[in-house]
Write a protein that holds these residues in place. Structure first.
Motif, PDB file in Angstrom:
ATOM      1  N   PRO A   5     -45.939 109.856 -44.483  1.00 32.30           N
ATOM      2  CA  PRO A   5     -46.987 109.607 -43.432  1.00 32.30           C
ATOM      3  C   PRO A   5     -46.591 109.138 -42.205  1.00 32.30           C
ATOM      4  O   PRO A   5     -45.731 108.709 -41.969  1.00 32.30           O
ATOM      5  CB  PRO A   5     -47.559 108.211 -44.305  1.00 32.30           C
ATOM      6  N   PRO A   6     -47.428 109.792 -41.234  1.00 31.82           N
ATOM      7  CA  PRO A   6     -47.107 109.417 -40.031  1.00 31.82           C
ATOM      8  C   PRO A   6     -47.376 107.794 -39.545  1.00 31.82           C
ATOM      9  O   PRO A   6     -48.360 107.499 -39.738  1.00 31.82           O
ATOM     10  CB  PRO A   6     -48.071 110.170 -39.069  1.00 31.82           C
ATOM     11  N   GLU A   7     -46.188 107.352 -38.681  1.00 36.02           N
ATOM     12  CA  GLU A   7     -46.244 105.788 -38.778  1.00 36.02           C
ATOM     13  C   GLU A   7     -47.200 105.463 -37.732  1.00 36.02           C
ATOM     14  O   GLU A   7     -47.885 104.285 -37.798  1.00 36.02           O
ATOM     15  CB  GLU A   7     -44.926 105.605 -38.399  1.00 36.02           C
ATOM     16  N   ALA A   8     -47.804 106.419 -36.708  1.00 36.35           N
ATOM     17  CA  ALA A   8     -48.577 105.952 -35.682  1.00 36.35           C
ATOM     18  C   ALA A   8     -50.029 106.090 -36.198  1.00 36.35           C
ATOM     19  O   ALA A   8     -50.861 105.556 -35.695  1.00 36.35           O
ATOM     20  CB  ALA A   8     -48.159 106.672 -34.504  1.00 36.35           C
ATOM     21  N   ASP A   9     -50.161 106.525 -37.419  1.00 34.76           N
ATOM     22  CA  ASP A   9     -51.599 106.825 -37.761  1.00 34.76           C
ATOM     23  C   ASP A   9     -52.391 105.439 -38.135  1.00 34.76           C
ATOM     24  O   ASP A   9     -51.805 104.488 -39.236  1.00 34.76           O
ATOM     25  CB  ASP A   9     -51.622 107.709 -38.950  1.00 34.76           C
ATOM     26  N   PRO A  10     -53.192 104.817 -37.530  1.00 34.15           N
ATOM     27  CA  PRO A  10     -54.020 103.544 -37.688  1.00 34.15           C
ATOM     28  C   PRO A  10     -54.463 103.634 -39.211  1.00 34.15           C
ATOM     29  O   PRO A  10     -54.543 102.385 -39.971  1.00 34.15           O
ATOM     30  CB  PRO A  10     -55.196 103.487 -36.615  1.00 34.15           C
ATOM     31  N   ALA A  11     -54.727 104.581 -39.742  1.00 34.49           N
ATOM     32  CA  ALA A  11     -55.482 104.458 -41.202  1.00 34.49           C
ATOM     33  C   ALA A  11     -54.029 104.072 -42.072  1.00 34.49           C
ATOM     34  O   ALA A  11     -54.382 103.620 -43.259  1.00 34.49           O
ATOM     35  CB  ALA A  11     -55.764 105.834 -41.667  1.00 34.49           C
ATOM     36  N   LEU A  12     -52.728 104.600 -41.823  1.00 29.43           N
ATOM     37  CA  LEU A  12     -51.724 103.940 -42.470  1.00 29.43           C
ATOM     38  C   LEU A  12     -51.618 102.415 -42.508  1.00 29.43           C
ATOM     39  O   LEU A  12     -51.272 101.737 -43.396  1.00 29.43           O
ATOM     40  CB  LEU A  12     -50.389 104.545 -42.134  1.00 29.43           C
ATOM     41  N   ALA A  13     -51.724 101.826 -41.316  1.00 28.03           N
ATOM     42  CA  ALA A  13     -51.616 100.521 -41.144  1.00 28.03           C
ATOM     43  C   ALA A  13     -52.835  99.963 -41.882  1.00 28.03           C
ATOM     44  O   ALA A  13     -52.575  98.687 -42.531  1.00 28.03           O
ATOM     45  CB  ALA A  13     -52.051 100.040 -39.560  1.00 28.03           C
ATOM     46  N   VAL A  14     -54.136 100.478 -42.100  1.00 29.00           N
ATOM     47  CA  VAL A  14     -55.143  99.772 -42.835  1.00 29.00           C
ATOM     48  C   VAL A  14     -54.774 100.136 -44.378  1.00 29.00           C
ATOM     49  O   VAL A  14     -54.818  98.999 -45.074  1.00 29.00           O
ATOM     50  CB  VAL A  14     -56.424 100.662 -42.681  1.00 29.00           C
ATOM     51  N   CYS A  15     -54.075 100.939 -44.618  1.00 31.67           N
ATOM     52  CA  CYS A  15     -53.595 101.007 -46.153  1.00 31.67           C
ATOM     53  C   CYS A  15     -52.473 100.088 -46.473  1.00 31.67           C
ATOM     54  O   CYS A  15     -52.613  99.366 -47.687  1.00 31.67           O
ATOM     55  CB  CYS A  15     -53.097 102.605 -46.275  1.00 31.67           C
ATOM     56  N   ARG A  16     -51.633  99.833 -45.441  1.00 30.66           N
ATOM     57  CA  ARG A  16     -50.600  98.753 -45.526  1.00 30.66           C
ATOM     58  C   ARG A  16     -51.249  97.451 -45.671  1.00 30.66           C
ATOM     59  O   ARG A  16     -50.804  96.708 -46.530  1.00 30.66           O
ATOM     60  CB  ARG A  16     -49.662  98.971 -44.545  1.00 30.66           C
ATOM     61  N   ARG A  17     -52.282  96.947 -44.917  1.00 27.23           N
ATOM     62  CA  ARG A  17     -52.864  95.808 -44.913  1.00 27.23           C
ATOM     63  C   ARG A  17     -53.435  95.551 -46.515  1.00 27.23           C
ATOM     64  O   ARG A  17     -53.465  94.568 -46.962  1.00 27.23           O
ATOM     65  CB  ARG A  17     -53.896  95.442 -43.978  1.00 27.23           C
ATOM     66  N   ILE A  18     -54.252  96.530 -46.967  1.00 25.75           N
ATOM     67  CA  ILE A  18     -55.030  96.641 -48.031  1.00 25.75           C
ATOM     68  C   ILE A  18     -53.935  96.404 -49.280  1.00 25.75           C
ATOM     69  O   ILE A  18     -53.901  95.686 -50.299  1.00 25.75           O
ATOM     70  CB  ILE A  18     -55.891  97.681 -48.343  1.00 25.75           C
ATOM     71  N   ALA A  19     -52.841  97.276 -49.063  1.00 28.78           N
ATOM     72  CA  ALA A  19     -51.726  97.131 -50.174  1.00 28.78           C
ATOM     73  C   ALA A  19     -51.195  95.640 -50.227  1.00 28.78           C
ATOM     74  O   ALA A  19     -51.031  95.117 -51.423  1.00 28.78           O
ATOM     75  CB  ALA A  19     -50.708  98.338 -49.880  1.00 28.78           C
ATOM     76  N   ARG A  20     -50.862  95.265 -48.866  1.00 22.35           N
ATOM     77  CA  ARG A  20     -50.596  93.614 -49.027  1.00 22.35           C
ATOM     78  C   ARG A  20     -51.663  92.751 -49.561  1.00 22.35           C
ATOM     79  O   ARG A  20     -51.038  91.891 -50.429  1.00 22.35           O
ATOM     80  CB  ARG A  20     -50.317  93.254 -47.721  1.00 22.35           C
ATOM     81  N   ARG A  21     -52.868  92.962 -49.405  1.00 20.19           N
ATOM     82  CA  ARG A  21     -53.851  91.953 -50.076  1.00 20.19           C
ATOM     83  C   ARG A  21     -53.860  92.432 -51.416  1.00 20.19           C
ATOM     84  O   ARG A  21     -54.043  91.195 -52.384  1.00 20.19           O
ATOM     85  CB  ARG A  21     -55.260  92.245 -49.184  1.00 20.19           C
ATOM     86  N   ALA A  22     -53.672  93.369 -52.006  1.00 18.84           N
ATOM     87  CA  ALA A  22     -53.699  93.865 -53.573  1.00 18.84           C
ATOM     88  C   ALA A  22     -52.480  93.111 -54.026  1.00 18.84           C
ATOM     89  O   ALA A  22     -52.692  92.232 -55.193  1.00 18.84           O
ATOM     90  CB  ALA A  22     -53.634  95.301 -53.748  1.00 18.84           C
ATOM     91  N   MET A  23     -51.253  93.083 -53.504  1.00 18.95           N
ATOM     92  CA  MET A  23     -50.110  92.394 -53.956  1.00 18.95           C
ATOM     93  C   MET A  23     -50.043  91.046 -54.014  1.00 18.95           C
ATOM     94  O   MET A  23     -49.654  90.191 -54.810  1.00 18.95           O
ATOM     95  CB  MET A  23     -48.867  92.900 -53.424  1.00 18.95           C
ATOM     96  N   ALA A  24     -50.834  90.397 -52.931  1.00 17.87           N
ATOM     97  CA  ALA A  24     -51.211  89.127 -52.875  1.00 17.87           C
ATOM     98  C   ALA A  24     -52.176  88.413 -53.687  1.00 17.87           C
ATOM     99  O   ALA A  24     -52.455  87.229 -54.054  1.00 17.87           O
ATOM    100  CB  ALA A  24     -51.518  88.606 -51.341  1.00 17.87           C
ATOM    101  N   GLY A  25     -53.215  89.446 -54.500  1.00 15.01           N
ATOM    102  CA  GLY A  25     -54.110  88.943 -55.264  1.00 15.01           C
ATOM    103  C   GLY A  25     -55.393  88.501 -54.611  1.00 15.01           C
ATOM    104  O   GLY A  25     -56.175  87.904 -55.252  1.00 15.01           O
ATOM    105  N   THR A  26     -55.432  88.814 -53.386  1.00 14.35           N
ATOM    106  CA  THR A  26     -56.746  88.569 -52.717  1.00 14.35           C
ATOM    107  C   THR A  26     -57.608  89.725 -52.433  1.00 14.35           C
ATOM    108  O   THR A  26     -58.456  89.450 -51.789  1.00 14.35           O
ATOM    109  CB  THR A  26     -56.140  87.864 -51.125  1.00 14.35           C
ATOM    110  N   LEU A  27     -57.408  90.748 -53.090  1.00 15.02           N
ATOM    111  CA  LEU A  27     -58.186  91.863 -52.960  1.00 15.02           C
ATOM    112  C   LEU A  27     -59.358  91.678 -53.927  1.00 15.02           C
ATOM    113  O   LEU A  27     -59.104  91.714 -55.144  1.00 15.02           O
ATOM    114  CB  LEU A  27     -57.546  93.166 -52.922  1.00 15.02           C
ATOM    115  N   PRO A  28     -60.720  91.520 -53.777  1.00 13.77           N
ATOM    116  CA  PRO A  28     -61.735  91.719 -54.616  1.00 13.77           C
ATOM    117  C   PRO A  28     -61.922  93.122 -55.361  1.00 13.77           C
ATOM    118  O   PRO A  28     -61.545  93.996 -54.787  1.00 13.77           O
ATOM    119  CB  PRO A  28     -63.051  91.280 -53.779  1.00 13.77           C
ATOM    120  N   ASP A  29     -62.216  93.123 -56.712  1.00  7.52           N
ATOM    121  CA  ASP A  29     -62.438  94.531 -57.305  1.00  7.52           C
ATOM    122  C   ASP A  29     -63.859  94.854 -57.184  1.00  7.52           C
ATOM    123  O   ASP A  29     -64.861  94.279 -58.172  1.00  7.52           O
ATOM    124  CB  ASP A  29     -62.206  94.268 -58.595  1.00  7.52           C
TER     125      ASP A  29
END
Length: 158
Positions: free
Chosen positions: A97-121
């Motif tokens: 994935p291209p590191e500069a793509d803002p969509a990748l940053a969004v996906c990383r934030r969502i993955a972080r929230r998912a792993m932290a248990g703070t992502l609603p289903d």
């Protein structure tokens, strides 16, 4: 001389792999769709952790010992996320994935929230999904629990 990088924990590895899969599968879609896909992956992981039959279906038969290891098994299992297949048209988005793509940053934030248990289903525990532009045979005649951002999410097949 620089120090060798420390080995990733299972949680860090699961978060990184989840972010790449989210980016490849849904990176161009609204955040709500990406969040729903992350929630689906976590639901599959929790099921694989709790039930041997679900481990066979979603985690390639691996019997994980933690949520992070279960998520890794689900993300690595064949046929769970199509972009992991080398012949998929978006496989390159998964591999590098291209590191500069803002969509990748969004996906990383969502993955972080998912792993932290703070992502609603928002999917209500869905374990099946597809992009709206494709209608798999198993989805015909079924009502999705959630349709958002071009993705449809379903409960387990009856």
């Amino acid at each position: 001389m620089s120090a060798a990088p420390a080995a990733m924990t299972a949680t860090e590895a699961a978060e990184a792999l989840l972010a790449r899969i989210l980016y490849a599968e849904a990176g161009g879609r609204p955040a709500r769709a990406i969040e729903a896909l992350a929630a689906l992956a976590l639901t599959r992981a929790r099921l694989a952790l709790a039930c041997p039959e679900a481990a066979l279906r979603y985690a390639g038969g691996e019997h994980p010992s933690s949520t992070a290891r279960a998520l890794l098994a689900v993300l690595r299992a064949p046929f769970q996320f199509p972009t992991r297949h080398p012949r998929h048209p978006h496989h390159a988005r998964f591999v590098s994935p291209p590191e500069a793509d803002p969509a990748l940053a969004v996906c990383r934030r969502i993955a972080r929230r998912a792993m932290a248990g703070t992502l609603p289903d928002a999917t209500g525990g869905a374990v099946l999904w597809h992009a709206e532009e494709f209608l798999p045979r198993w989805a015909m005649g079924r009502v999705p629990r959630l349709a958002t951002g071009g993705l449809c999410f379903y409960a387990a097949a009856e």
